[in-house]
Motif scaffolding. Structure first.
Motif, PDB file in Angstrom:
ATOM      1  N   ASP A 112      37.770 -11.217   0.868  1.00  0.00           N
ATOM      2  CA  ASP A 112      37.909 -12.819   0.598  1.00  0.00           C
ATOM      3  C   ASP A 112      38.796 -12.784  -0.622  1.00  0.00           C
ATOM      4  OD1 ASP A 112      37.757 -15.491   0.423  1.00  0.00           O
ATOM      5  OD2 ASP A 112      35.723 -15.467  -0.468  1.00  0.00           O
ATOM      6  N   PHE A 113      39.763 -13.199  -0.821  1.00  0.00           N
ATOM      7  CA  PHE A 113      40.744 -13.254  -1.801  1.00  0.00           C
ATOM      8  C   PHE A 113      41.519 -14.476  -2.185  1.00  0.00           C
ATOM      9  CE2 PHE A 113      40.199  -8.595  -1.036  1.00  0.00           C
ATOM     10  CZ  PHE A 113      40.184  -8.157  -2.235  1.00  0.00           C
ATOM     11  N   GLN A 128      39.024  -4.979  -0.813  1.00  0.00           N
ATOM     12  CA  GLN A 128      37.719  -5.107  -0.305  1.00  0.00           C
ATOM     13  C   GLN A 128      36.984  -6.161  -1.427  1.00  0.00           C
ATOM     14  OE1 GLN A 128      36.114  -4.135   2.496  1.00  0.00           O
ATOM     15  NE2 GLN A 128      37.558  -2.962   3.443  1.00  0.00           N
ATOM     16  N   ASN A 129      35.986  -6.876  -1.026  1.00  0.00           N
ATOM     17  CA  ASN A 129      35.178  -7.406  -2.331  1.00  0.00           C
ATOM     18  C   ASN A 129      33.993  -6.497  -2.683  1.00  0.00           C
ATOM     19  OD1 ASN A 129      35.766 -10.205  -0.548  1.00  0.00           O
ATOM     20  ND2 ASN A 129      36.389 -10.193  -2.355  1.00  0.00           N
ATOM     21  N   GLY A 136      37.566  -8.924  -5.536  1.00  0.00           N
ATOM     22  CA  GLY A 136      37.532  -7.432  -5.601  1.00  0.00           C
ATOM     23  C   GLY A 136      37.645  -6.923  -6.934  1.00  0.00           C
ATOM     24  N   TYR A 137      38.907  -6.184  -7.072  1.00  0.00           N
ATOM     25  CA  TYR A 137      39.077  -5.706  -8.343  1.00  0.00           C
ATOM     26  C   TYR A 137      40.465  -5.991  -8.739  1.00  0.00           C
ATOM     27  CZ  TYR A 137      35.699  -1.894  -7.860  1.00  0.00           C
ATOM     28  OH  TYR A 137      34.517  -1.140  -7.768  1.00  0.00           O
ATOM     29  N   LEU A 138      40.845  -7.340  -8.152  1.00  0.00           N
ATOM     30  CA  LEU A 138      42.111  -7.579  -8.456  1.00  0.00           C
ATOM     31  C   LEU A 138      42.374  -8.936  -9.368  1.00  0.00           C
ATOM     32  CD1 LEU A 138      43.870  -7.067  -4.794  1.00  0.00           C
ATOM     33  CD2 LEU A 138      44.325  -5.705  -7.034  1.00  0.00           C
ATOM     34  N   SER A 139      41.409  -9.202 -10.253  1.00  0.00           N
ATOM     35  CA  SER A 139      41.527 -10.430 -10.974  1.00  0.00           C
ATOM     36  C   SER A 139      41.020 -10.181 -12.454  1.00  0.00           C
ATOM     37  CB  SER A 139      40.404 -11.595 -10.370  1.00  0.00           C
ATOM     38  OG  SER A 139      39.204 -11.213 -10.628  1.00  0.00           O
ATOM     39  N   ASP A 140      41.424 -10.785 -13.228  1.00  0.00           N
ATOM     40  CA  ASP A 140      41.059 -10.429 -14.569  1.00  0.00           C
ATOM     41  C   ASP A 140      39.343 -10.798 -14.888  1.00  0.00           C
ATOM     42  OD1 ASP A 140      43.558  -9.914 -15.996  1.00  0.00           O
ATOM     43  OD2 ASP A 140      44.093 -12.003 -15.684  1.00  0.00           O
ATOM     44  N   LEU A 141      38.817 -11.900 -14.159  1.00  0.00           N
ATOM     45  CA  LEU A 141      37.516 -12.226 -14.246  1.00  0.00           C
ATOM     46  C   LEU A 141      36.658 -10.777 -13.765  1.00  0.00           C
ATOM     47  CD1 LEU A 141      35.151 -14.066 -14.603  1.00  0.00           C
ATOM     48  CD2 LEU A 141      35.376 -14.825 -12.370  1.00  0.00           C
TER      49      LEU A 141
END
Length: 352
Positions: A112-113, A128-129, A136-141
């Motif tokens: 879920d992105f 993957q989450n 996952g690993y793709l946001s600044d948060l």
């Protein structure tokens, strides 16, 4: 400060982090069970008979950590290094993110992105989450919360486990007798937020450090962290560990921390091949990752429920994977394994 008092202060500091992590888990579990009672049956408490064993492992880790400072492997100041600014800024956000995580678990939605995140450029196994975290690993948060989440997961022992790579790392670099400290080149594969590189910088202040990661958000966080440290800034690159963008035989040492359990089996082999390729003859490759069934059968219960509880789709295979054989297959030799608390270490050498 007298040595005994410093040691007591360190032990107290670590135990307080352990208690905080435990309190966090209890409170968040109770809140989750109240809001999402259907999720309660999917999580299981740790059996009481395992608790003394875990405490013993933690105590042994802390003693080893302390002894390495006394041997001069790294300064005592590392023992008390804690990202307090990040804690006070981001700990509330962990709680605010819980409802999204629990809903994701309820819906069994593991990829879920947000629409604004372009996932096409990444391998499918990476989209993957992991840990059920948002994006996952793709946001600044995600990058901002990661270190804090891992510290809570391991009861404040994450950095102490990371530091176990430093003694064999320094020993491996020292094997190059004609290489000055400033000439040494060290690569951290999947460097994430840069915590491991920060520890390496403290142990080897003059070495040239390099880091790669797939996530631009995590590399931004790493750059922010490492820019605060005196000395040469590590060179960071966005890159897939399956295709490291370096020439053959370039690094005196290569490290990888908490990566391999998040890779499919075939990718683990490819990454090991790449690490062998870029390591200099006579150099060392050090893996720090989760314990496995072969070395910690008494903790098999925890390894069984971990992948579902934290959404780690490749973890179960990892727990029985023969990494020693994989390392030997590509040519590494003189491979030593160690276990500290919840982590296992492979210290492999490339023939000179």
């Amino acid at each position: 400060m007298p040595e005994s008092l410093t040691k007591l202060t360190y032990q107290t500091f670590q135990q307080s982090k352990n208690y905080f992590g435990l309190a966090h888990k209890i409170l968040s579990s109770r809140l989750r069970n109240l809001v999402y009672p259907t999720l309660e049956q999917k999580t299981k408490p740790i059996p009481n008979e395992l608790l003394p064993k875990l405490q013993q492992r933690l105590n042994q880790l802390l003693e080893t950590d302390w002894q390495d400072t006394q041997k001069g492997v790294y300064p005592e100041s590392l023992l008390f290094d804690n990202p307090w600014d990040d804690f006070f800024r981001y700990y509330p956000l962990i709680w605010l993110d819980f409802p999204q995580m629990w809903e994701r678990v309820k819906q069994q939605s593991y990829q879920d992105f947000s629409p604004e995140i372009d996932i096409d450029a990444y391998p499918s196994y990476y989209v993957q989450n992991f840990h059920h975290q948002s994006n996952g690993y793709l946001s600044d948060l995600s990058a901002n919360l990661y270190d804090l989440q891992v510290e809570i997961l391991f009861g404040g022992a994450a950095d102490a486990m990371r530091r176990r790579i430093l003694a064999p790392l320094k020993q491996g670099v020292k094997a190059f007798e004609l290489v000055t400290p400033r000439q040494a080149r060290i690569l951290d594969v999947a460097c994430g937020t840069g915590r491991t590189l920060k520890l390496i910088r403290a142990a080897l202040p003059q070495a040239s450090l390099f880091g790669t990661d797939l996530s631009p958000a995590y590399l931004r966080k790493a750059n922010e962290l490492l820019s605060q440290i005196a000395g040469e800034l590590p060179q960071l690159l966005q890159a897939n560990a399956e295709e490291l963008p370096y020439v053959d035989d370039y690094f005196h040492a290569v490290t990888s921390v908490f990566l391999f359990h998040e890779l499919p089996a075939t990718v683990r082999q490819t990454v090991i091949e790449q690490c062998f390729r870029v390591t200099k003859p006579g150099g060392v490759f050090i893996i720090c990752d989760s314990i496995q069934l072969s070395d910690s059968p008494e903790l098999g219960y925890m390894m069984d429920f971990f992948p579902e509880t934290f959404h780690e789709p490749y973890y179960k295979h990892y727990t029985t994977d023969n990494l020693l054989e994989r390392l030997q297959k590509v040519g590494f030799e003189n491979i030593e394994t160690q276990v500290h608390f919840m982590s296992k270490y492979f210290i492999a050498h490339k023939p000179a």
